[in-house]
Scaffold this motif. Structure first.
Motif, PDB file in Angstrom:
ATOM      1  N   THR A  56       2.714  31.158  18.428  1.00  0.00           N
ATOM      2  CA  THR A  56       1.271  31.234  18.207  1.00  0.00           C
ATOM      3  C   THR A  56       0.527  30.172  19.006  1.00  0.00           C
ATOM      4  O   THR A  56      -0.684  30.264  19.180  1.00  0.00           O
ATOM      5  CB  THR A  56       0.943  31.033  16.720  1.00  0.00           C
ATOM      6  OG1 THR A  56       1.335  29.704  16.321  1.00  0.00           O
ATOM      7  CG2 THR A  56       1.667  32.052  15.855  1.00  0.00           C
ATOM      8  N   GLY A  57       1.241  29.135  19.454  1.00  0.00           N
ATOM      9  CA  GLY A  57       0.600  28.050  20.208  1.00  0.00           C
ATOM     10  C   GLY A  57      -0.187  27.087  19.351  1.00  0.00           C
ATOM     11  O   GLY A  57      -0.879  26.207  19.867  1.00  0.00           O
ATOM     12  N   ALA A  58      -0.087  27.223  18.020  1.00  0.00           N
ATOM     13  CA  ALA A  58      -0.899  26.412  17.114  1.00  0.00           C
ATOM     14  C   ALA A  58      -0.639  24.918  17.275  1.00  0.00           C
ATOM     15  O   ALA A  58      -1.564  24.103  17.305  1.00  0.00           O
ATOM     16  CB  ALA A  58      -0.633  26.829  15.666  1.00  0.00           C
ATOM     17  N   THR A  59       0.627  24.539  17.398  1.00  0.00           N
ATOM     18  CA  THR A  59       0.982  23.120  17.508  1.00  0.00           C
ATOM     19  C   THR A  59       0.438  22.507  18.789  1.00  0.00           C
ATOM     20  O   THR A  59      -0.109  21.390  18.773  1.00  0.00           O
ATOM     21  CB  THR A  59       2.512  22.943  17.449  1.00  0.00           C
ATOM     22  OG1 THR A  59       2.998  23.472  16.211  1.00  0.00           O
ATOM     23  CG2 THR A  59       2.889  21.477  17.539  1.00  0.00           C
ATOM     24  N   ASN A  60       0.560  23.224  19.897  1.00  0.00           N
ATOM     25  CA  ASN A  60       0.061  22.704  21.175  1.00  0.00           C
ATOM     26  C   ASN A  60      -1.448  22.510  21.143  1.00  0.00           C
ATOM     27  O   ASN A  60      -1.968  21.510  21.653  1.00  0.00           O
ATOM     28  CB  ASN A  60       0.439  23.651  22.325  1.00  0.00           C
ATOM     29  CG  ASN A  60       1.905  23.580  22.681  1.00  0.00           C
ATOM     30  OD1 ASN A  60       2.574  22.591  22.392  1.00  0.00           O
ATOM     31  ND2 ASN A  60       2.418  24.632  23.291  1.00  0.00           N
ATOM     32  N   ILE A  61      -2.158  23.453  20.559  1.00  0.00           N
ATOM     33  CA  ILE A  61      -3.621  23.353  20.478  1.00  0.00           C
ATOM     34  C   ILE A  61      -4.018  22.145  19.640  1.00  0.00           C
ATOM     35  O   ILE A  61      -4.899  21.359  20.016  1.00  0.00           O
ATOM     36  CB  ILE A  61      -4.217  24.653  19.901  1.00  0.00           C
ATOM     37  CG1 ILE A  61      -3.978  25.814  20.866  1.00  0.00           C
ATOM     38  CG2 ILE A  61      -5.717  24.486  19.626  1.00  0.00           C
ATOM     39  CD1 ILE A  61      -4.295  27.179  20.283  1.00  0.00           C
ATOM     40  N   LEU A  62      -3.370  21.984  18.498  1.00  0.00           N
ATOM     41  CA  LEU A  62      -3.651  20.839  17.626  1.00  0.00           C
ATOM     42  C   LEU A  62      -3.391  19.528  18.366  1.00  0.00           C
ATOM     43  O   LEU A  62      -4.209  18.599  18.312  1.00  0.00           O
ATOM     44  CB  LEU A  62      -2.793  20.922  16.369  1.00  0.00           C
ATOM     45  CG  LEU A  62      -2.996  19.806  15.343  1.00  0.00           C
ATOM     46  CD1 LEU A  62      -4.366  19.918  14.685  1.00  0.00           C
ATOM     47  CD2 LEU A  62      -1.894  19.848  14.272  1.00  0.00           C
ATOM     48  N   ASP A  63      -2.262  19.446  19.060  1.00  0.00           N
ATOM     49  CA  ASP A  63      -1.913  18.225  19.792  1.00  0.00           C
ATOM     50  C   ASP A  63      -2.916  17.913  20.892  1.00  0.00           C
ATOM     51  O   ASP A  63      -3.285  16.749  21.105  1.00  0.00           O
ATOM     52  CB  ASP A  63      -0.506  18.352  20.402  1.00  0.00           C
ATOM     53  CG  ASP A  63       0.597  18.310  19.349  1.00  0.00           C
ATOM     54  OD1 ASP A  63       0.308  17.887  18.216  1.00  0.00           O
ATOM     55  OD2 ASP A  63       1.732  18.709  19.668  1.00  0.00           O
ATOM     56  N   GLN A  64      -3.379  18.948  21.596  1.00  0.00           N
ATOM     57  CA  GLN A  64      -4.325  18.729  22.692  1.00  0.00           C
ATOM     58  C   GLN A  64      -5.685  18.258  22.179  1.00  0.00           C
ATOM     59  O   GLN A  64      -6.319  17.388  22.775  1.00  0.00           O
ATOM     60  CB  GLN A  64      -4.464  20.019  23.515  1.00  0.00           C
ATOM     61  CG  GLN A  64      -3.243  20.291  24.389  1.00  0.00           C
ATOM     62  CD  GLN A  64      -3.259  21.675  25.014  1.00  0.00           C
ATOM     63  OE1 GLN A  64      -3.572  22.669  24.370  1.00  0.00           O
ATOM     64  NE2 GLN A  64      -2.920  21.751  26.286  1.00  0.00           N
ATOM     65  N   PHE A  65      -6.135  18.820  21.057  1.00  0.00           N
ATOM     66  CA  PHE A  65      -7.387  18.366  20.464  1.00  0.00           C
ATOM     67  C   PHE A  65      -7.260  16.923  19.975  1.00  0.00           C
ATOM     68  O   PHE A  65      -8.150  16.106  20.177  1.00  0.00           O
ATOM     69  CB  PHE A  65      -7.793  19.279  19.298  1.00  0.00           C
ATOM     70  CG  PHE A  65      -8.709  20.398  19.681  1.00  0.00           C
ATOM     71  CD1 PHE A  65     -10.079  20.297  19.493  1.00  0.00           C
ATOM     72  CD2 PHE A  65      -8.209  21.568  20.234  1.00  0.00           C
ATOM     73  CE1 PHE A  65     -10.928  21.333  19.851  1.00  0.00           C
ATOM     74  CE2 PHE A  65      -9.046  22.609  20.603  1.00  0.00           C
ATOM     75  CZ  PHE A  65     -10.420  22.497  20.402  1.00  0.00           C
ATOM     76  N   ALA A  66      -6.136  16.611  19.319  1.00  0.00           N
ATOM     77  CA  ALA A  66      -5.926  15.260  18.801  1.00  0.00           C
ATOM     78  C   ALA A  66      -5.861  14.247  19.943  1.00  0.00           C
ATOM     79  O   ALA A  66      -6.447  13.158  19.851  1.00  0.00           O
ATOM     80  CB  ALA A  66      -4.641  15.218  17.978  1.00  0.00           C
ATOM     81  N   LYS A  67      -5.185  14.607  21.023  1.00  0.00           N
ATOM     82  CA  LYS A  67      -5.069  13.705  22.171  1.00  0.00           C
ATOM     83  C   LYS A  67      -6.431  13.478  22.827  1.00  0.00           C
ATOM     84  O   LYS A  67      -6.774  12.346  23.196  1.00  0.00           O
ATOM     85  CB  LYS A  67      -4.089  14.293  23.192  1.00  0.00           C
ATOM     86  CG  LYS A  67      -3.868  13.412  24.405  1.00  0.00           C
ATOM     87  CD  LYS A  67      -2.865  14.047  25.371  1.00  0.00           C
ATOM     88  CE  LYS A  67      -2.667  13.174  26.614  1.00  0.00           C
ATOM     89  NZ  LYS A  67      -1.707  13.812  27.565  1.00  0.00           N
ATOM     90  N   ALA A  68      -7.222  14.537  22.955  1.00  0.00           N
ATOM     91  CA  ALA A  68      -8.517  14.423  23.632  1.00  0.00           C
ATOM     92  C   ALA A  68      -9.456  13.478  22.895  1.00  0.00           C
ATOM     93  O   ALA A  68     -10.195  12.706  23.525  1.00  0.00           O
ATOM     94  CB  ALA A  68      -9.162  15.800  23.763  1.00  0.00           C
ATOM     95  N   PHE A  69      -9.433  13.516  21.567  1.00  0.00           N
ATOM     96  CA  PHE A  69     -10.378  12.716  20.780  1.00  0.00           C
ATOM     97  C   PHE A  69      -9.718  11.523  20.083  1.00  0.00           C
ATOM     98  O   PHE A  69     -10.308  10.916  19.202  1.00  0.00           O
ATOM     99  CB  PHE A  69     -11.083  13.614  19.759  1.00  0.00           C
ATOM    100  CG  PHE A  69     -11.925  14.672  20.389  1.00  0.00           C
ATOM    101  CD1 PHE A  69     -13.134  14.361  20.985  1.00  0.00           C
ATOM    102  CD2 PHE A  69     -11.500  15.992  20.422  1.00  0.00           C
ATOM    103  CE1 PHE A  69     -13.908  15.346  21.593  1.00  0.00           C
ATOM    104  CE2 PHE A  69     -12.263  16.978  21.032  1.00  0.00           C
ATOM    105  CZ  PHE A  69     -13.475  16.652  21.610  1.00  0.00           C
ATOM    106  N   GLU A  70      -8.484  11.211  20.519  1.00  0.00           N
ATOM    107  CA  GLU A  70      -7.733  10.100  19.917  1.00  0.00           C
ATOM    108  C   GLU A  70      -7.770  10.219  18.392  1.00  0.00           C
ATOM    109  O   GLU A  70      -8.054   9.260  17.669  1.00  0.00           O
ATOM    110  CB  GLU A  70      -8.288   8.753  20.386  1.00  0.00           C
ATOM    111  CG  GLU A  70      -8.176   8.560  21.889  1.00  0.00           C
ATOM    112  CD  GLU A  70      -8.659   7.189  22.347  1.00  0.00           C
ATOM    113  OE1 GLU A  70      -9.237   6.455  21.525  1.00  0.00           O
ATOM    114  OE2 GLU A  70      -8.452   6.853  23.528  1.00  0.00           O
ATOM    115  N   ALA A  71      -7.496  11.431  17.927  1.00  0.00           N
ATOM    116  CA  ALA A  71      -7.682  11.772  16.521  1.00  0.00           C
ATOM    117  C   ALA A  71      -6.357  11.856  15.777  1.00  0.00           C
ATOM    118  O   ALA A  71      -5.289  12.011  16.374  1.00  0.00           O
ATOM    119  CB  ALA A  71      -8.421  13.108  16.408  1.00  0.00           C
ATOM    120  N   GLN A  72      -6.465  11.786  14.477  1.00  0.00           N
ATOM    121  CA  GLN A  72      -5.313  11.975  13.607  1.00  0.00           C
ATOM    122  C   GLN A  72      -5.139  13.472  13.351  1.00  0.00           C
ATOM    123  O   GLN A  72      -6.034  14.115  12.810  1.00  0.00           O
ATOM    124  CB  GLN A  72      -5.530  11.239  12.281  1.00  0.00           C
ATOM    125  CG  GLN A  72      -4.381  11.390  11.297  1.00  0.00           C
ATOM    126  CD  GLN A  72      -4.685  10.713   9.974  1.00  0.00           C
ATOM    127  OE1 GLN A  72      -5.752  10.141   9.787  1.00  0.00           O
ATOM    128  NE2 GLN A  72      -3.740  10.780   9.044  1.00  0.00           N
TER     129      GLN A  72
END
Length: 323
Positions: free
Chosen positions: A149-165
Motif C-alpha cells: 500500500t506504500g503507507a509506511t513510506n508515505i508516513l516516513d517521508q512526511f515525518a522526515k520533511a517536517f522533522e515530525a514524530q
C-alpha cells in the motif's frame, strides 16, 4: 562491466568539468563510444540523476470556478504539460508540497492517508524545519496480500520533511467482521493513535474511486463478489478507506463498521482538509466527497477540473429536471 570509480570519473569530467566525449576519450585513452556507454551506465546505476526545475503556475480561472461552485476554502489546479498520469501527479504533488511547506507550523498535527496520489505527493515534499509536529496515519495500511500500500513510506517521508514524530496505524484497514474491528480498536496503543488522528488540525488524503484496479481491491481487502456488491450499492469513491455514494453518504454501513481509521464525519471538524485527486475517471468520487463536505481544499489538474465542472453542471441539470 564498468567500475563505480570509472563511472564517477567520466561523469564528473563530462557533466561537471564540461569536457566533450571525444576529449574524455583522449584523456582516458578509450574510444568515444566507450565514453558514451560509461555515461549511460552511470545514469542506469543512479550515479547521475537529472532534475528539471521549472516554475509551476496554477490555472487561476479554473481555481476560481471550482471554489465558487463547491464553496471551498482553497483550490489549486496544475496545468497539464504532458498528458500522462505520472507527469500530472508529479506536478500536482509539487503544488501540494509547496502549499504544505507554507501551511504547516510548529505544534501542528498532520493526519495522512495513503494511495497512489499521496505516494507522488510525498516524493515532492521539501524539507521544512518545524518544532513539535506530529504526523499520524488516518487509516490502517497493512495489506492482506504481497501488494504494497506504500503507507509506511508515505508516513516516513512526511515525518522526515517536517522533522515530525510519526504515528503509524500498523493494522489492516478493513477487517473480516465488526467484532474483530471492535476488538482491535479497543487496544490501548491503537486507541491512542486514532485519538491523535482525531486531534489532527490538518488532514491530507487522496480520493479513491471504486474500481477493480483500486489499491484497496488489489491489496486483497475484498473478495470478487464483495466488491461487486459494493458497486451495486452505489459506492463511487473512498477516503481513508471509507466508501461513500454520489450524495456523500456512507454506501455500506456494515463495511464501515469493519474499517479501522478516522470516520468521515470527523473530517468536517478539522480546520484544513486537503484532498488530492487527479484523473477524469475520479470525478464522480470527487463530486460525492464535495457533497459529503469531506474536504475544504482541493489539489487537482486542469483536465480533471474541467470534467468536474462539466459533470457537476450535468448533475444539477438532471436534478432540476426531476423536480
Amino acid at each position: 562491466m564498468y567500475s563505480q570509480r570509472e563511472m564517477i570519473r567520466v561523469a564528473k569530467l563530462y557533466y561537471e568539468k564540461g569536457l566533450t566525449q571525444q576529449e574524455i576519450a583522449v584523456l582516458e585513452n578509450i574510444s568515444r563510444p566507450t565514453v558514451s556507454r560509461i555515461l549511460d551506465a552511470a545514469i542506469q546505476e543512479g550515479i547521475v540523476t537529472f532534475s528539471i526545475q521549472y516554475p509551476l503556475e496554477s490555472v487561476d480561472d479554473l481555481e476560481d470556478e471550482l471554489k465558487k461552485r463547491f464553496d471551498l476554502m482553497k483550490v489549486c489546479v496544475a496545468p497539464v504539460i504532458i498528458p500522462e498520469p505520472s507527469f500530472i501527479l508529479t506536478d500536482v504533488g509539487k503544488l501540494l508540497s509547496d502549499y504544505l511547506n507554507e501551511l504547516v507550523s510548529d505544534g501542528d498535527t498532520i493526519g495522512i492517508s495513503w494511495g497512489n496520489s499521496l505516494t507522488y505527493a510525498a516524493k515532492q515534499l521539501l524539507s521544512a524545519k518545524r518544532k513539535n509536529v506530529r504526523v499520524v496515519q488516518l487509516n490502517g495500511g497493512v495489506s492482506t496480500t504481497a501488494f504494497s500500500t506504500g503507507a509506511t513510506n508515505i508516513l516516513d517521508q512526511f515525518a522526515k520533511a517536517f522533522e515530525a514524530q510519526p504515528h503509524a496505524l500498523s493494522v489492516p484497514t478493513i477487517l473480516d467482521s465488526r467484532e474483530i474491528a471492535s476488538a482491535l480498536m479497543s487496544d490501548s496503543s491503537i486507541r491512542e493513535i486514532m485519538a491523535v488522528g482525531r486531534e489532527a488540525n490538518i488532514a491530507v488524503f487522496g480520493i479513491g474511486r471504486t474500481s477493480y484496479q483500486s489499491v484497496l481491491n488489489l491489496a486483497g481487502y475484498f473478495k470478487q463478489d464483495e466488491y461487486d456488491k459494493l458497486l451495486q450499492k452505489g459506492a463511487v469513491g473512498d477516503i481513508c478507506s471509507r466508501f461513500y455514494s454520489i450524495d456523500g453518504t456512507i454506501s455500506d454501513e456494515q463495511l464501515n463498521d469493519r474499517t479501522i481509521g478516522l470516520q468521515l464525519e470527523d473530517l468536517r471538524r478539522k480546520k484544513h482538509t486537503i484532498a488530492i485527486a487527479c484523473g477524469e475517471e475520479k470525478v464522480p468520487a470527487v463530486l460525492g466527497a464535495v457533497r459529503g463536505k469531506y474536504f475544504n481544499t482541493l489539489f487537482t489538474d486542469e483536465n480533471t477540473a474541467r470534467e468536474l465542472i462539466k459533470q457537476h453542471d450535468q448533475v444539477q441539470t438532471a436534478e432540476v429536471q426531476q423536480k
